[in-house]
Write an enzyme that holds these catalytic residues in place. Structure first.
Site, short mmCIF file in Angstrom:
data_model
loop_
_atom_site.label_atom_id
_atom_site.label_comp_id
_atom_site.label_asym_id
_atom_site.label_seq_id
_atom_site.Cartn_x
_atom_site.Cartn_y
_atom_site.Cartn_z
N LYS A 185 0.71 -0.96 -0.10
CA LYS A 185 -0.07 -0.09 0.06
C LYS A 185 1.03 1.06 0.03
CE LYS A 185 -1.41 2.96 2.62
NZ LYS A 185 -1.67 4.19 1.78
N GLY A 221 -7.07 4.82 5.54
CA GLY A 221 -7.70 3.77 6.40
C GLY A 221 -7.36 2.38 5.58
N GLY A 223 -4.29 1.44 5.02
CA GLY A 223 -3.14 1.01 5.79
C GLY A 223 -3.43 0.36 7.21
N GLU A 261 10.32 1.62 10.25
CA GLU A 261 11.16 2.31 9.82
C GLU A 261 10.39 3.84 9.98
OE1 GLU A 261 14.17 1.96 9.14
OE2 GLU A 261 14.39 -0.03 8.95
N CYS A 295 14.21 11.07 6.03
CA CYS A 295 14.12 10.81 7.37
C CYS A 295 15.66 10.77 7.91
CB CYS A 295 13.57 9.35 7.38
SG CYS A 295 14.29 7.93 6.44
N GLU A 394 10.51 16.42 14.18
CA GLU A 394 10.84 16.15 12.58
C GLU A 394 9.76 17.47 11.74
OE1 GLU A 394 9.64 12.60 10.54
OE2 GLU A 394 11.51 12.43 10.11
P1 NAD Z 1 2.94 8.92 6.99
O1 NAD Z 1 3.29 8.07 8.26
O2 NAD Z 1 1.92 9.90 7.10
O3 NAD Z 1 2.54 7.73 5.92
C1 NAD Z 1 3.20 6.65 5.56
C2 NAD Z 1 2.12 5.66 5.11
O4 NAD Z 1 1.41 5.10 5.98
C3 NAD Z 1 1.33 6.14 3.85
O5 NAD Z 1 1.31 5.10 2.91
C4 NAD Z 1 -0.19 6.33 4.50
O6 NAD Z 1 -1.04 6.08 3.74
C5 NAD Z 1 -0.09 5.11 5.62
N1 NAD Z 1 -1.03 5.53 6.87
C6 NAD Z 1 -1.37 6.60 7.17
N2 NAD Z 1 -2.25 6.29 8.36
C7 NAD Z 1 -2.15 4.85 8.59
C8 NAD Z 1 -2.61 4.29 9.50
N3 NAD Z 1 -3.41 4.50 10.47
N4 NAD Z 1 -2.39 2.95 9.52
C9 NAD Z 1 -1.62 2.38 8.60
N5 NAD Z 1 -1.11 2.99 7.62
C10 NAD Z 1 -1.27 4.65 7.57
O7 NAD Z 1 4.24 9.42 6.56
P2 NAD Z 1 4.56 10.10 5.26
O8 NAD Z 1 4.11 11.55 5.77
O9 NAD Z 1 3.94 9.49 3.99
O10 NAD Z 1 6.21 9.96 5.16
C11 NAD Z 1 7.14 10.88 5.78
C12 NAD Z 1 7.40 10.21 6.99
O11 NAD Z 1 8.13 8.94 7.06
C13 NAD Z 1 8.34 11.10 7.94
O12 NAD Z 1 8.22 10.95 9.16
C14 NAD Z 1 9.90 10.19 7.76
O13 NAD Z 1 10.91 10.63 8.60
C15 NAD Z 1 9.21 8.89 7.46
N6 NAD Z 1 9.94 8.02 6.77
C16 NAD Z 1 10.93 7.19 7.40
C17 NAD Z 1 11.94 6.47 6.84
C18 NAD Z 1 12.83 5.35 7.40
O14 NAD Z 1 13.40 4.42 6.80
N7 NAD Z 1 13.06 5.46 8.72
C19 NAD Z 1 11.89 6.61 5.48
C20 NAD Z 1 11.38 7.64 4.81
C21 NAD Z 1 10.46 8.16 5.37
#
Ligand code: NAD
Length: 490
Positions: A185, A221, A223, A261, A295, A394
């Site tokens: 997803k 949702g 996810g 992650e 990140c 962040e």
């Molecule tokens: P996000 O947490 O908003 O979304 C990530 C994913 O989770 C999306 O596909 C989203 O649709 C899904 N999602 C949203 N709500 C959910 C829920 N309740 N249950 C399950 N899935 C859900 O993050 P973003 O804004 O897309 O990305 C930025 C973030 O990602 C930053 O915090 C960044 O640090 C982090 N990031 C971490 C790494 C790493 O490897 N540690 C790498 C890249 C990005």
């Protein structure tokens, strides 16, 4: 075959490219550099997610996929080669959808991760799936023991938008090589990057139906649905720490494994025996990379207190040379932010910096001359300490907070005074001092004097609230394995 959809991209469910079951519903994709609608993606529904999970479950339980290491290696290499045949289209689409500077597409933004599929194919062939422990005599009964490693089952992979190919393939590669089936997803902001891979899988590879399913959707949702579904054995999630916690809660009821992650607020530590101005220039470059949407980018710059003013001036000077630009321009380092929402979030942190008593030394707002697109100038915040929210949270934009330290031990203390522990950097000339700092910082990856840690065989992940588990490398592959111990008569 051309990859660019003429109307809308499709979902990949049970080996078929299909529209959304919700009457073919779609959602628009916005080009962050121009604010124009780039195209549309299939808006997967809860029913589509349900069908994708059912297909993945069936493919794991009722086919030979999890046992056929050679087939897995062959399919992964086939996918790598097929994607390499579409590099020009993928480049164009990645720049347009992600706003990713072309400069980084040779590395982790596109070509590196495609190449890495070959590394995971190799692991499917060479990994030691079986280890003999020899004979033991528990309660006097001779028993010959063997440890088998095998796929966990159905993997739910949930990914963000900032490095979509890297993160999608860092999950698909090891999960599939290990013998699992997958439901991917992707983030709503970057559905095409995943959907186009789905098209290549369906039309140009021999992956059996149901082994990979890709459900794009505007609905977060889905996810949550994937995280909670008891037919899923493991959730591999990359995203924000707040969402990671929600995933863990949703997964708890079925007690599935979670692999997370998450976010970071990494420290770039400059020791007093190095070229401070040169190190600050590198810190400025790092935070401007992909508009700070990484990140692991270092977003706190820790400099010796007695050189603070000079370091502020050197960093500001370097930032001034990193003006945001069109991501398609090969000289651009800092492109746009992904969306108006993300820009508003970054702007709210810039206001907060001032409210917290900080000084915006350079940048601090939208890029002049770029009225279209979500551009923010690289920004340096000085005059706060590590307790400020702008130094703890962040921001996910091209924003650097510069903090003074009083020597190596103090620098370690400040670096570790964070809920996160994802990455970091150390600059110094005395190897013993540098190593003591490396030993003291609690973080998953560190760069010393510009070393680059990113590679297919390099385990990446976070301490503390930056995550659980490691991605890439053998450690990343083993996240997707179960362990079965069998005892035979000795
Ligand atoms: P996000 O947490 O908003 O979304 C990530 C994913 O989770 C999306 O596909 C989203 O649709 C899904 N999602 C949203 N709500 C959910 C829920 N309740 N249950 C399950 N899935 C859900 O993050 P973003 O804004 O897309 O990305 C930025 C973030 O990602 C930053 O915090 C960044 O640090 C982090 N990031 C971490 C790494 C790493 O490897 N540690 C790498 C890249 C990005």
């Amino acid at each position: 075959m051309t990859l660019r959809p003429t109307t809308s991209s499709a979902l990949l469910i049970d080996g078929k490219l299909v529209p959304s079951s919700a009457s073919g519903r779609t959602f628009p994709i916005i080009n962050p550099a121009t604010e124009e609608t780039l195209g549309h993606a299939a808006d997967g529904s809860a029913e589509d997610m349900d069908a994708a999970i059912a297909a993945a479950r069936d493919a794991f339980d009722n086919t030979n996929w999890s046992r056929d290491h050679a087939l897995r290696a062959r399919c992964l290499r086939q996918l790598r080669d097929a994607l390499q045949g579409h590099l020009e289209e993928l480049r164009e689409i990645t720049i347009a959808e992600v706003g990713a500077p072309a400069f980084f597409l040779r590395g982790p933004q596109l070509e590196g991760p495609i190449e890495d599929l070959g590394y995971f194919a190799g692991l499917a062939e060479t990994y030691q799936w079986e280890t003999g422990l020899g004979v033991a005599r528990p309660m006097g009964i001779p028993s010959r023991r063997t440890v088998f490693r095998e796929g966990i089952g159905v993997v739910g992979a949930i990914t963000p938008w900032n490095f979509p190919h890297q993160i999608n393939f860092a999950k698909l590669g090891p999960a599939l090589a290990a013998g699992n089936t997958v439901v991917l997803k992707p983030a709503p902001d970057t559905p095409w990057c995943a959907a186009l891979v789905g098209k290549v899988i369906a039309e140009e590879t021999d992956f059996p139906p149901g082994v990979i399913n890709i459900v794009t959707s505007s609905d977060h949702g889905l996810g949550a649905q994937l995280s909670a579904d008891p037919r899923v054995d493991l959730i591999s999630f990359t995203g924000s720490t707040a969402t990671g916690k929600a995933v863990m809660v949703a997964a708890a009821d079925s007690l599935k494994k979670v692999f997370l992650e998450l976010g970071g607020k990494s420290a770039f530590i400059v020791l007093d025996d190095t070229d401070v101005a040169g190190a600050c220039g590198m810190a400025a470059f790092t935070v401007a990379t992909h508009a700070g949407q990484g990140c692991a980018l270092t977003t706190r710059l820790l400099v010796p207190r007695e050189q603070y003013d000079a370091a502020v001036a050197a960093t500001a000077k370097a930032m001034a040379g990193l003006r945001p630009g069109d991501p398609a321009d090969p000289g651009t380092i800092c492109g746009p932010l992904i969306s108006a929402t993300q820009r508003a979030r970054v702007e709210s942190y810039l206001e907060l910096a001032v409210a917290e008593g900080g000084t915006i030394v350079c940048g601090g707002g939208r890029t002049q001359g770029r009225e279209r697109g979500y551009y923010i100038d690289p920004t340096l915040i000085a005059g706060v300490d590590n307790s400020a929210r702008v130094a703890r949270e962040e921001i996910f934009g091209p924003v650097l907070v510069i903090l003074p330290h009083d020597g190596d031990a103090d620098a370690i203390r400040i670096a570790n005074d964070s809920p996160y522990g994802l990455s970091g950097a150390v600059w110094g000339t005395d190897p013993d001092r540098v190593q003591r700092v490396v030993d003291g910082v609690r973080t998953g990856t560190l760069s010393v004097n510009g070393g680059i840690w990113y590679a297919a065989d390099a385990p990446f992940g976070g301490y503390k609230q930056s995550g659980i588990g490691r991605e890439m490398g053998v450690a990343g592959f083993e996240e997707y394995l179960e362990t079965k111990l069998v005892a035979y008569p000795g």
